[in-house]
Scaffold this active site. Sequence first.
Site, PDB file in Angstrom:
ATOM      1  N   GLU A 119     -19.222  19.040 -69.283  1.00 43.39           N
ATOM      2  CA  GLU A 119     -18.479  17.944 -68.940  1.00 43.39           C
ATOM      3  C   GLU A 119     -17.005  18.559 -68.557  1.00 43.39           C
ATOM      4  OE1 GLU A 119     -17.996  15.440 -72.335  1.00 43.39           O
ATOM      5  OE2 GLU A 119     -19.995  16.277 -73.217  1.00 43.39           O
ATOM      6  N   LYS A 121     -12.834  19.282 -68.835  1.00 46.73           N
ATOM      7  CA  LYS A 121     -12.410  19.338 -69.993  1.00 46.73           C
ATOM      8  C   LYS A 121     -10.789  18.866 -69.641  1.00 46.73           C
ATOM      9  CE  LYS A 121     -10.633  22.748 -73.347  1.00 46.73           C
ATOM     10  NZ  LYS A 121      -9.304  22.399 -73.222  1.00 46.73           N
ATOM     11  N   TYR A 231     -15.129  11.331 -75.064  1.00 47.60           N
ATOM     12  CA  TYR A 231     -16.390  12.460 -74.776  1.00 47.60           C
ATOM     13  C   TYR A 231     -17.223  12.483 -76.037  1.00 47.60           C
ATOM     14  CZ  TYR A 231     -12.609  15.120 -77.221  1.00 47.60           C
ATOM     15  OH  TYR A 231     -11.599  15.453 -78.065  1.00 47.60           O
ATOM     16  N   LYS A 322     -13.050  27.931 -69.460  1.00 45.03           N
ATOM     17  CA  LYS A 322     -11.788  27.921 -69.001  1.00 45.03           C
ATOM     18  C   LYS A 322     -11.879  28.459 -67.512  1.00 45.03           C
ATOM     19  CE  LYS A 322      -8.631  27.362 -71.331  1.00 45.03           C
ATOM     20  NZ  LYS A 322      -8.132  26.079 -71.920  1.00 45.03           N
ATOM     21  N   CYS A 416      23.461  19.132 -40.872  1.00 39.50           N
ATOM     22  CA  CYS A 416      22.153  19.543 -40.360  1.00 39.50           C
ATOM     23  C   CYS A 416      21.874  21.025 -40.256  1.00 39.50           C
ATOM     24  CB  CYS A 416      21.356  18.877 -39.140  1.00 39.50           C
ATOM     25  SG  CYS A 416      19.839  19.443 -38.531  1.00 39.50           S
ATOM     26  N   CYS A 419      21.075  21.778 -36.226  1.00 43.73           N
ATOM     27  CA  CYS A 419      22.102  21.552 -35.059  1.00 43.73           C
ATOM     28  C   CYS A 419      23.680  21.150 -35.472  1.00 43.73           C
ATOM     29  CB  CYS A 419      21.688  20.061 -34.353  1.00 43.73           C
ATOM     30  SG  CYS A 419      21.769  18.652 -35.351  1.00 43.73           S
ATOM     31  N   CYS A 439      17.837  16.973 -31.871  1.00 53.13           N
ATOM     32  CA  CYS A 439      18.136  18.200 -32.784  1.00 53.13           C
ATOM     33  C   CYS A 439      16.920  19.084 -32.717  1.00 53.13           C
ATOM     34  CB  CYS A 439      18.045  17.701 -34.205  1.00 53.13           C
ATOM     35  SG  CYS A 439      17.824  18.936 -35.593  1.00 53.13           S
TER      36      CYS A 439
END
Length: 698
Positions: A119, A121, A231, A322, A416, A419, A439
């Site tokens: 299942e 985890k 579960y 794990k 910006c 530019c 730009c």
Amino acid sequence: MTDSVSPALVARAATLREELEAASHAYYVLDAPTRSDAEYDRLFRELQQLEAEHPTLRTADSPTQRVGAPPQSQFAKHTHRVPMLSLGNAFDDDELRAWEERILRVIGEDVHASGYVAELKIDGAAISLTYRDGVLETGATRGNGLIGEDVTPNLRTLRDIPLRVRGDDVPPLMEVRGEVYYPFSAFERMNEERVRRGEPVFANPRNAAAGSLRQLDPGITATRPLRFFCYAATTPDRPLGLTTQWEVLEALERWGFSVAPARRRCATIDEVAAWAYEVEHTLRAELDFAIDGGVVKVDRLRLQEELGVVGGREPRWAIARKFAPDVLETRLLDIQVNVGRTGSLNPFAMLEPVEIGGATVKLATLHNFDLIATKDLRVGDVVQVKRAGDVIPQVIGPVPERRTGDERAVSAPDVCPSCGTTVRRDEDAIAIYCPNVACPGRRLEALAHFVSGDAMDIRGLSYARLAQFVEAGLVSDAADIFSLTTDQLTSLERFAEKSAQNLVDAIAAARTQPLSRVLNALGIRHVGAIAAQLLARHFGTMPRLVEAAIQGPEEIAAIRGIGPVIAESVVEFFQGESARALIDRLAARGLTMEEPKPASQGGTLAGLAIVLTGSLPTLSRGEATERIEAAGGRVTSSVSKNTAFVVAGEAPGSKIERARTLGVAVIDEAELLMRLDGAAGAAGAAGAEPSVAATPAE
């Protein structure tokens, strides 16, 4: 029950409780709504009124009791009837096989006859639910495994936790174990909303889930989009009446609980190892919730009892397999900015390289500067980084206790970075953007969008080709594309004469694309394919639209489906000198920029409002829209009660949920093509259910 309540009212209240709980189960557990929001709300209000007028009708399992408990001053302690044990860990297949060897020494070959259940985890907050005579009595946190905190009012707010268990075979006293979690998508939406409200964001879904369960006011928990997977089930006073863990999971589903997907019954430990590999390297990236591994259990419950517990804390019959962590710590070296095709300034993190889930991560998204400020991210910080869905790296937040004092705060730029134009910020918007259409920073992304399938649809012009043209000095804006010649193209690497001619022909064909496609291609902020069509139909030609934009937003905002935000964006775009210069250059290169008259209102989809979501297998968004309109339909951008049906492709997004909530039919591309061809025209026009209810897996 007092004599003042008639049997008819008692029966009606019971019917309402049953119908509302069934609708909630269908929506939250089965993911298949059976009622619209409006119908659910009507029944809910009727039950509320009945219970208000006759309090004796109010039961513990009534849907009205999910929210409404008064805030608590503190949580009572709850002793678990059966301890909630920890799990031992196996970090690779060798350790998994070593666990099996230990089991074999206790029960011998019986384990091979039993097999295993694998299942997911879930990385959430563990809880225990006690049901007496099928009704939820108590819900508690895990705590230390023996004693937790009673958070029953909070858990009642979770729609996929049954207040009354379904079925006739439910034990009279039962504890159900599971995990409360945040879906990734809901977690991101919640954090974005908190940023807009100026509130601190949550660091990660797991902590947010645990914190939400421990709110003293259940009304706060009710606002959090928590979900639940179970579960296990135990019966402290009698046998459960089942023989295997697999039967337990099936029974939990039958009783109305949500059980995590991707579980598998495995005959051997090698099958378990194969399952773990598949989940870690493939499925994990597709999940909308966090997992940190799998749980492997001996399937037969009799053998679980025989194997018992190790050291009073770990079941010998189960182990956690794990996975490699998908959250790690590294250092934030710098924050830089990318300019998007519509001019949005998108910050991203440059990281000290770290391997997460088998990939080396050097860059990560930061979304926007408000989020950077809210999380208090500083250059030089040690930060937590996650590969969201194992695909897009994201910076979760800093680790403040690791700070040295040399870290540097970052603020949003005033100009910006590409530019030098002063940036702007829409009212009520998070993103800042560069208003300069010319730009250089947005050039390649803008060009790629301009030629894409939903825009000018110039086949053969890939991102790499466009980059090649820009580097060679052949293209600086969209108009330059229409000046390309075969001689220019054949002078470049990887261009044969035939492929050059094919591309020039495709570019020539794009000159007659309708105005709606041109408007979409220009990359005007907030203007997508739908808004572009609405504008094109209203004005008909580019000069008329430009003239209206110069006058102001009034006429544009009055168009149904446009509104003030889009109107202001259109006005800002066309009042810019660089945008008007680009339009003039496109016209000089032969683009017609006119919208053909709409087709007659007849057709197989006449009068139907249709929503497109996700990527369709064969049709582009523009092609699908054109075919729907040719059949008399109308493509809209949002799902409402007036939507006839939703056409869903891959990665459909939140519109699917909205459709299910409203009871709107969802079909796939194949069904759409049938209706367009008239095979299902009569059914579609009459609003009948589709012959294919193709809802993509989520």
